[in-house]
Design a protein around this motif. Structure first.
Motif, PDB file in Angstrom:
ATOM      1  N   GLY A   1       1.454 -47.499  -4.184  1.00 47.74           N
ATOM      2  CA  GLY A   1       2.061 -47.440  -2.866  1.00 47.74           C
ATOM      3  C   GLY A   1       2.677 -46.106  -2.509  1.00 47.74           C
ATOM      4  O   GLY A   1       3.284 -45.974  -1.444  1.00 47.74           O
ATOM      5  N   LYS A   2       2.533 -45.139  -3.386  1.00 48.56           N
ATOM      6  CA  LYS A   2       3.127 -43.821  -3.134  1.00 48.56           C
ATOM      7  C   LYS A   2       2.049 -42.749  -3.099  1.00 48.56           C
ATOM      8  O   LYS A   2       0.948 -42.931  -3.607  1.00 48.56           O
ATOM      9  CB  LYS A   2       4.164 -43.493  -4.203  1.00 48.56           C
ATOM     10  CG  LYS A   2       5.387 -44.412  -4.187  1.00 48.56           C
ATOM     11  CD  LYS A   2       6.448 -43.920  -5.144  1.00 48.56           C
ATOM     12  CE  LYS A   2       7.695 -44.789  -5.078  1.00 48.56           C
ATOM     13  NZ  LYS A   2       8.759 -44.306  -6.006  1.00 48.56           N
ATOM     14  N   GLU A   3       2.400 -41.609  -2.523  1.00 49.07           N
ATOM     15  CA  GLU A   3       1.478 -40.488  -2.483  1.00 49.07           C
ATOM     16  C   GLU A   3       1.430 -39.793  -3.842  1.00 49.07           C
ATOM     17  O   GLU A   3       2.372 -39.862  -4.627  1.00 49.07           O
ATOM     18  CB  GLU A   3       1.910 -39.488  -1.400  1.00 49.07           C
ATOM     19  CG  GLU A   3       1.802 -40.021   0.012  1.00 49.07           C
ATOM     20  CD  GLU A   3       2.075 -38.952   1.048  1.00 49.07           C
ATOM     21  OE1 GLU A   3       1.886 -39.232   2.244  1.00 49.07           O
ATOM     22  OE2 GLU A   3       2.479 -37.848   0.669  1.00 49.07           O
TER      23      GLU A   3
ATOM     24  N   ALA B   1       3.318 -44.347 -13.531  1.00 46.40           N
ATOM     25  CA  ALA B   1       2.293 -43.921 -12.573  1.00 46.40           C
ATOM     26  C   ALA B   1       0.983 -43.686 -13.322  1.00 46.40           C
ATOM     27  O   ALA B   1       0.951 -43.672 -14.556  1.00 46.40           O
ATOM     28  CB  ALA B   1       2.720 -42.628 -11.873  1.00 46.40           C
ATOM     29  N   VAL B   2      -0.062 -43.477 -12.551  1.00 44.22           N
ATOM     30  CA  VAL B   2      -1.298 -42.938 -13.115  1.00 44.22           C
ATOM     31  C   VAL B   2      -1.168 -41.424 -13.070  1.00 44.22           C
ATOM     32  O   VAL B   2      -0.874 -40.849 -12.019  1.00 44.22           O
ATOM     33  CB  VAL B   2      -2.537 -43.406 -12.340  1.00 44.22           C
ATOM     34  CG1 VAL B   2      -3.788 -42.765 -12.933  1.00 44.22           C
ATOM     35  CG2 VAL B   2      -2.641 -44.923 -12.368  1.00 44.22           C
ATOM     36  N   TYR B   3      -1.368 -40.799 -14.205  1.00 44.23           N
ATOM     37  CA  TYR B   3      -1.251 -39.351 -14.309  1.00 44.23           C
ATOM     38  C   TYR B   3      -2.644 -38.726 -14.302  1.00 44.23           C
ATOM     39  O   TYR B   3      -3.529 -39.149 -15.051  1.00 44.23           O
ATOM     40  CB  TYR B   3      -0.501 -38.967 -15.578  1.00 44.23           C
ATOM     41  CG  TYR B   3       0.990 -39.170 -15.452  1.00 44.23           C
ATOM     42  CD1 TYR B   3       1.530 -40.448 -15.375  1.00 44.23           C
ATOM     43  CD2 TYR B   3       1.862 -38.084 -15.391  1.00 44.23           C
ATOM     44  CE1 TYR B   3       2.892 -40.649 -15.240  1.00 44.23           C
ATOM     45  CE2 TYR B   3       3.227 -38.265 -15.266  1.00 44.23           C
ATOM     46  CZ  TYR B   3       3.734 -39.554 -15.182  1.00 44.23           C
ATOM     47  OH  TYR B   3       5.098 -39.746 -15.040  1.00 44.23           O
ATOM     48  N   TYR B   4      -2.802 -37.717 -13.456  1.00 43.00           N
ATOM     49  CA  TYR B   4      -4.083 -37.038 -13.304  1.00 43.00           C
ATOM     50  C   TYR B   4      -3.959 -35.570 -13.690  1.00 43.00           C
ATOM     51  O   TYR B   4      -2.977 -34.906 -13.342  1.00 43.00           O
ATOM     52  CB  TYR B   4      -4.555 -37.102 -11.852  1.00 43.00           C
ATOM     53  CG  TYR B   4      -4.835 -38.485 -11.345  1.00 43.00           C
ATOM     54  CD1 TYR B   4      -3.842 -39.219 -10.702  1.00 43.00           C
ATOM     55  CD2 TYR B   4      -6.100 -39.057 -11.478  1.00 43.00           C
ATOM     56  CE1 TYR B   4      -4.090 -40.497 -10.224  1.00 43.00           C
ATOM     57  CE2 TYR B   4      -6.361 -40.335 -11.004  1.00 43.00           C
ATOM     58  CZ  TYR B   4      -5.352 -41.043 -10.385  1.00 43.00           C
ATOM     59  OH  TYR B   4      -5.603 -42.299  -9.909  1.00 43.00           O
ATOM     60  N   CYS B   5      -4.983 -35.085 -14.340  1.00 41.98           N
ATOM     61  CA  CYS B   5      -5.114 -33.666 -14.612  1.00 41.98           C
ATOM     62  C   CYS B   5      -6.002 -33.071 -13.517  1.00 41.98           C
ATOM     63  O   CYS B   5      -6.957 -33.724 -13.067  1.00 41.98           O
ATOM     64  CB  CYS B   5      -5.751 -33.491 -15.981  1.00 41.98           C
ATOM     65  SG  CYS B   5      -6.178 -31.811 -16.413  1.00 41.98           S
ATOM     66  N   ALA B   6      -5.687 -31.860 -13.090  1.00 40.88           N
ATOM     67  CA  ALA B   6      -6.485 -31.207 -12.053  1.00 40.88           C
ATOM     68  C   ALA B   6      -6.616 -29.730 -12.359  1.00 40.88           C
ATOM     69  O   ALA B   6      -5.790 -29.157 -13.077  1.00 40.88           O
ATOM     70  CB  ALA B   6      -5.837 -31.415 -10.689  1.00 40.88           C
TER      71      ALA B   6
END
Length: 127
Positions: free
Chosen positions: A42-44, A92-97
């Motif tokens: 539900g969050k950005e 949260a789901v943590y993403y690498c970019a």
């Protein structure tokens, strides 16, 4: 083709620690920026940390300063994120970019400037 592969994550109680790692392949130099982002339901998506893989300054979001530490490996293809003193709000789901342009103080948190993304890894912190 640039690929980002994340590992780590999991479930931990508040106050505990976890370590995430992201390995990049397909880059031909170290002159690029990698970052960690996270997105709670539900969050950005928000920026957590950013680093130039050739070395230099590492940037952090205010919400994680003093608790999270990002580090590059010598080969310049792995960005780790050591997360200490975890809080439930870190869930949260943590993403690498990664992106070709270097991380700068003002622009590193902008997720629209990143060209490549990992698949994400879940971090859950319980009371």
């Amino acid at each position: 083709q640039v690929q980002l592969v994340e590992s780590g994550g999991g479930s931990v109680q508040a106050g505990g620690s976890l370590r995430l790692s992201c390995v990049a392949s397909g880059y031909t130099s170290h002159n690029y920026c990698m970052g960690w982002f996270r997105q709670a339901p539900g969050k950005e998506r928000e920026a957590v940390a950013g680093a130039n893989m050739a070395g230099g300054a590492i940037y952090y979001a205010d919400s994680v300063k003093g608790r999270f530490t990002a580090s590059q490996n010598i080969a310049g293809n792995t960005l780790a994120l050591q997360m200490n003193s975890l809080k439930p709000e870190d869930t949260a789901v943590y993403y690498c970019a990664a992106r070709w342009s270097l991380c700068l103080g003002g622009s590193w948190p902008n997720n629209k400037e990143y060209n490549y993304w990992g698949q994400g890894t879940q971090v859950t912190v319980s009371l």
